[in-house]
Design an enzyme around this catalytic site. Structure first.
Site, PDB file in Angstrom:
ATOM      1  N   ASP A 740      82.464  76.242  39.598  1.00 42.06           N
ATOM      2  CA  ASP A 740      83.550  75.262  39.472  1.00 42.06           C
ATOM      3  C   ASP A 740      83.535  74.563  38.115  1.00 42.06           C
ATOM      4  O   ASP A 740      84.213  73.562  37.923  1.00 42.06           O
ATOM      5  CB  ASP A 740      83.476  74.229  40.595  1.00 42.06           C
ATOM      6  CG  ASP A 740      82.176  73.461  40.579  1.00 42.06           C
ATOM      7  OD1 ASP A 740      81.278  73.814  39.775  1.00 42.06           O
ATOM      8  OD2 ASP A 740      82.025  72.515  41.367  1.00 42.06           O
ATOM      9  N   GLU A 826      66.807  73.515  40.396  1.00 36.61           N
ATOM     10  CA  GLU A 826      66.495  74.619  39.484  1.00 36.61           C
ATOM     11  C   GLU A 826      66.786  74.234  38.037  1.00 36.61           C
ATOM     12  O   GLU A 826      66.074  74.660  37.130  1.00 36.61           O
ATOM     13  CB  GLU A 826      67.243  75.884  39.897  1.00 36.61           C
ATOM     14  CG  GLU A 826      68.658  76.040  39.365  1.00 36.61           C
ATOM     15  CD  GLU A 826      69.661  75.100  40.019  1.00 36.61           C
ATOM     16  OE1 GLU A 826      69.261  74.259  40.839  1.00 36.61           O
ATOM     17  OE2 GLU A 826      70.860  75.193  39.686  1.00 36.61           O
ATOM     18  N   ASP A 827      67.795  73.381  37.843  1.00 37.70           N
ATOM     19  CA  ASP A 827      68.116  72.974  36.476  1.00 37.70           C
ATOM     20  C   ASP A 827      67.038  72.061  35.905  1.00 37.70           C
ATOM     21  O   ASP A 827      66.675  72.157  34.731  1.00 37.70           O
ATOM     22  CB  ASP A 827      69.492  72.303  36.423  1.00 37.70           C
ATOM     23  CG  ASP A 827      69.695  71.310  37.559  1.00 37.70           C
ATOM     24  OD1 ASP A 827      68.764  71.126  38.373  1.00 37.70           O
ATOM     25  OD2 ASP A 827      70.765  70.703  37.627  1.00 37.70           O
TER      26      ASP A 827
END
Ligand code: NAG
Ligand code: NAG
Length: 913
Positions: A740, A826-827
């Site tokens: 998105d 995860e980032d």
């Protein structure tokens, strides 16, 4: 270009409108001023005034004076008739004029349109010319790049049944790499095949622990070969029990090894110590041309550049997960500035109850022993001085482990030593005696100090620490001559916190990578030999990319997709896909970068197709012989926006980037995002990581965006999939975006250009930071607007493919597990990893702070539990790394001419950023 025509036509119409108005006003003026004037003149004559005017249609002045009123009225009527006929005529003229005006504006419009068409055609022609120039250049380069290279040399191998006896060197003690190693078995391209003699029916008795350990470690070794005929190196595991054999017996067994070939060439005799009791079993044994690998060496025995010092492997350490037993690296200073606990072996010196020293070994070397006496005296003096809370004990008073004769004994159980080391800033290690290069107890002390973060201070500069051929121990430990003992306290007080913490961090890295497990030790031994003979390591694995579509299911195409131009600008030509060249430095990296490879994360165990740190050419080389692939702006003469958009420029050859888009069951959002990529220059490929177990709906239509879209099937729904090094990623640059994410082309391209200059960093759009929570003494994740940031979200960020390998294969598994447990973070993990390696913060580009598409369904990142997990992740990752790797940054990057006033003939680099 219907859209821009409209825009252009508007001012023309406005202009015409303006003209018509002024004419009408003129006409009105005529009517309003001239007619009353006539009337006035006439009436004035009647009143007897003598004004005379020439009046059209009136023959002679004074004529009215003789007229009677009736005639006059008639005359006035006549005049009125004239007036109305004149005004009719005028109206007619006006409408004629308007018609003419209409056709003029029509023709003007056509002229304008023709101009626009001409401009468009000219632009298209320019773009085509540019593309032609580029294609020509590419063609030239392809031809150049495909010049025949030097063929790989053939592997030189002795014939398979080669058993020619070559006389062994006069004595094995004179062996060095250049005299005793057989290079013919190990050509550069051989891949370093290693043959390990089976451990089950070994010629040497092995205890089961050593057997298990070697089996399980070597099974995973990438270099293992089952073909002894072509192997480069042969490994013999010796083990402690060999000491039961006599010297003659051992020599006989060695020479009877099937591939000993008379002199043991290219053999590694690995004598693994499983506890403190290891012995120097290979001392005084004729080992031929074989290399000796063990923990203990005396001076006369060790052959520099040939033998290898290894740490012992400990039974009690097996299978432990390292990080939770390791203390945090901060604060820099702990309870004790330094600690030393040991007891001088009674064979050498006796310490009386009062601290007096007695020298008691007539047979030992007097000079060396005297030095030791001084050391001891100084230590005892330190012990009696408790400034700085030093911890020095020269008696064990309980458990102790004896090492070499005259060596300081190791006191206490492992847990007790751990307790002391956890509370020590530095830990002192004294090398046994001047004749000893390395001993089991020295390596045990080193191992434990590094593990628990007490920076080792080694007294005895003659020491050979493990793998010192390749590891730069100066970065993690101080090594001093014994004579400095009295100055130690002063020296250690001068060490700054930043140096101290850097050494502690480096020590942790060395311990973890090379010493912490039997696997690590055995891998390192083989890598040392491999590095010595300049053979590149094995290639890092790639992740296969199975697609969700197979032969029976074709992706459907979406018809009629129009490119969307959000900025009304073109950003350089769309090129055909061009993959980053890879593996250009196979043989140079392990030679030229040897020191860096061994002494920084992740170590020397893999060959990567490219590194963010690959060297950059000096500028003029691009124009003088090394210009392959370079696209200097305006052929090197530079320029503003127009020229800038035509070429990539920069300091590295041209390249493209790959978009990796993670998606989970939001098909319309995804397709919309993909559509927006049409016409995006420098885009190589798009990977859609299909994180859902359900296949795409059957009627899902994919847009043709001019580059391949690969839809990858995943094993499970995991956010770690975002960072897998898929083999279909053919560029160094990866742009990771959420499905998105709503970024404009100019933003993406600017980010790409910035990343090209900061290839080792995460370069992206949304900034976040780690905030200190004073009340809980821990970290908080924070996404508020802030002038300082330390993370860039990978929902919209560029990073090097190298980090995908590291994230997936080298970063601790516990971190990926945590990401899977929370389906989150995860980032954060990626930002931790990159900052840990580079010790630099990420780079934030442009003013954009959020990146989600307006109106898209809310992502899960907005609810509170998601936020709470992110706090937990940060603190957990800090625990795993042992410190907080993130660093703050206070600037962001905009394009060079952004907000600069320019003369009219110059263009900005980008209009809006
Ligand atoms: C370098 O290594 C890669 C991967 O192993 C291989 O494909 C390539 O051919 C090698 N290059 C040379 C010049 O040997
Ligand atoms: C963000 O800022 C708001 C108000 O400015 C504050 O209430 C909130 O606690 C901040 N959030 C964090 C995580 O610090």
């Amino acid at each position: 270009m219907p859209l821009s025509l409209d825009v252009l036509a508007t001012p023309v119409l406005r202009c015409l409108h303006h003209i018509r108005l002024s004419r009408i006003i003129g006409m009105l003026l005529v009517i309003l001023i001239v007619i009353p004037l006539i009337t006035h003149w006439y009436l004035g004559s009647v009143d007897g005034t003598n004004q005379r005017h020439d009046l059209p249609g009136v023959d002679s002045p004074g004529i009215f004076q003789d007229m009677d009123p009736k005639e006059l009225r008639h005359h006035v009527h006549e005049l009125h008739r004239i007036k109305s006929s004149v005004s009719n005529e005028l109206l007619e003229l006006e409408s004629k004029r308007q018609r003419l005006q209409g056709s003029i504006s029509h023709y003007n419009g056509e002229v304008e349109q023709a101009k626009v068409e001409l401009e468009t055609a000219r632009n298209e022609l320019n773009a085509l010319k540019l593309q032609l120039r580029q294609t020509q250049k590419e063609l030239e380069e392809t031809m150049e790049a495909h010049r025949p290279r030097v063929a790989q040399p053939h592997r030189i191998l002795p014939s398979e049944d080669d058993n020619v006896l070559i006389a062994p060197p006069a004595s094995s003690s004179s062996c060095r790499q250049h005299t005793c190693f057989d290079y013919s078995r190990c050509s550069l391209t051989s891949g370093f095949p290693v043959y390990v003699y089976p451990t089950e029916d070994s010629i040497f008795p092995l205890d089961s622990y050593i057997q298990d350990v070697t089996l399980s470690s070597l099974e995973q070794n990438l270099y293992l070969s089952s073909n002894p005929a072509t192997a480069c190196v042969y490994v013999v595991i010796v083990g402690t029990l060999a000491s039961r054999l006599g010297a003659k017996d051992m020599e006989r067994k060695l020479t009877s090894l099937p591939y000993w070939r008379g002199d043991g060439r290219n053999h590694l005799l690995v004598n693994i110590a499983r506890d403190y009791s290891a012995e120097n079993v290979l001392r005084n044994i004729e080992t031929g041309r074989a290399m000796v690998v063990q923990s203990e060496f005396v001076f006369s025995q060790y052959r520099a550049g040939f033998d290898i010092v290894i740490p012992p492997v400990f039974t009690w350490e097996a299978g432990r997960d390292a990080f939770d037993s390791i203390p945090p690296q901060v604060p820099a200073h702990r309870k004790h500035l330094f600690s030393f606990i040991g007891e001088k072996d009674s064979a050498g010196v006796i310490v009386s109850e009062k601290g007096e020293l007695f020298y008691n070994d007539a047979s030992s070397n007097r000079r060396g022993a005297a030095g030791e006496m001084d050391v001891l005296a100084d230590l005892v003096a330190i012990e009696n001085n408790d400034d700085d809370n030093l911890l020095v004990k020269v008696t064990c008073g309980g458990d102790s482990v004896r090492g070499l004769r005259g060596e300081w004994q190791l006191c206490g159980k492992p847990q007790e030593r751990q307790q002391v080391l956890r509370e020590s800033t530095f830990s002192i290690i004294i090398v046994a005696a001047s004749s000893v290069l390395s001993s089991v107890l020295t390596t045990v002390r080193l191992y434990e100090s590094l593990k628990y973060g007490a920076v080792p201070v080694i007294l005895g500069e003659q020491v050979q620490l493990p793998f010192s051929e390749v590891i730069d121990w100066q970065q993690a430990a101080f090594v001093f001559p014994l004579a400095r003992v009295s100055e130690l306290h002063f020296f250690l007080r001068t060490v700054s916190d930043s140096d101290l913490l850097r050494m502690r961090r480096q020590g942790r890295f060395l311990w973890e990578t090379y010493l912490s497990s039997p696997q690590a030790v055995l891998n390192t031994v083989l890598s040392v030999v491999r590095t010595r003979i300049s053979i590149p390591p094995k290639t890092v694995p790639e992740e296969p990319s199975p697609t969700v579509y197979n032969e029976d299911t074709y992706p459907l195409l979406l018809e009629e997709v129009e490119p969307i131009s959000e900025t009304g600008m073109e950003f350089g030509p769309v090129e055909p896909p061009y993959d980053s060249p890879k593996f250009l430095r196979n043989f140079t990296t392990s030679v030229v970068d040897k020191h860096t490879l061994w002494n920084s994360f992740p170590g020397p165990f893999y060959l990567y197709p490219y590194l963010p740190s690959d060297p950059v050419l000096p500028s003029e080389a691009k124009f003088m012989g090394s210009g392959l692939g370079f696209r200097p702006i305006n052929k090197g003469s530079g320029g503003a926006g127009k020229e800038f958009q035509e070429s990539l420029g920069g300091n590295v050859p041209r390249e493209q980037f790959t978009i990796v888009m993670l998606t989970y069951e939001r098909e319309s959002v995804l397709i919309n995002s993909l559509q927006r990529l049409i016409g995006l220059p420098y885009l190589n490929k798009v990977l859609v990581v299909w994180n859902s177990p359900n296949l795409p709906s059957e009627d899902l239509r994919w847009p043709d965006i001019g580059v391949p879209i690969v839809v990858i099937r995943t094993k499970k729904n995991s956010l770690n999939n975002r960072f897998l090094p898929y083999d279909v990623i053919e560029t160094e640059a990866i742009l990771s975006i959420d499905d998105d994410a709503h970024l404009r082309h100019d933003e993406i391209l600017f980010g790409f250009r910035v990343w090209r200059e900061a290839r080792d960093r995460v370069v992206g759009f949304p900034g976040r930071f780690h905030a200190w929570d004073g009340s809980h003494q821990s970290w908080l994740y924070n996404s508020n607007y802030s002038c300082e940031l330390s993370m860039v979200l990978t929902g919209a960020a560029f990073f090097h493919k190298y980090y995908a390998y590291l994230y997936s294969y080298v970063m601790p598994q516990v971190i990926r597990d945590k990401v899977d447990e929370y389906l989150n973070c995860e980032d954060i993990a990626m930002n931790f990893l990159v900052s840990h390696i580079t010790r630099k913060p990420p780079i934030k580009v442009t003013s954009r702070w959020t990146f989600r598409c307006p109106g898209c369904p809310q992502a899960l990142s907005h609810d509170d539990s998601h936020f709470q997990e992110r706090h937990k992740c940060i603190n957990y990752f800090v625990q795993v790394y042992g410190y907080m790797p993130l660093l703050n940054t206070q600037f962001r990057v905009d394009s060079v001419l952004f907000k600069t006033r320019l003369p009219h003939d110059k263009q900005k680099c980008f209009k809006f950023i």
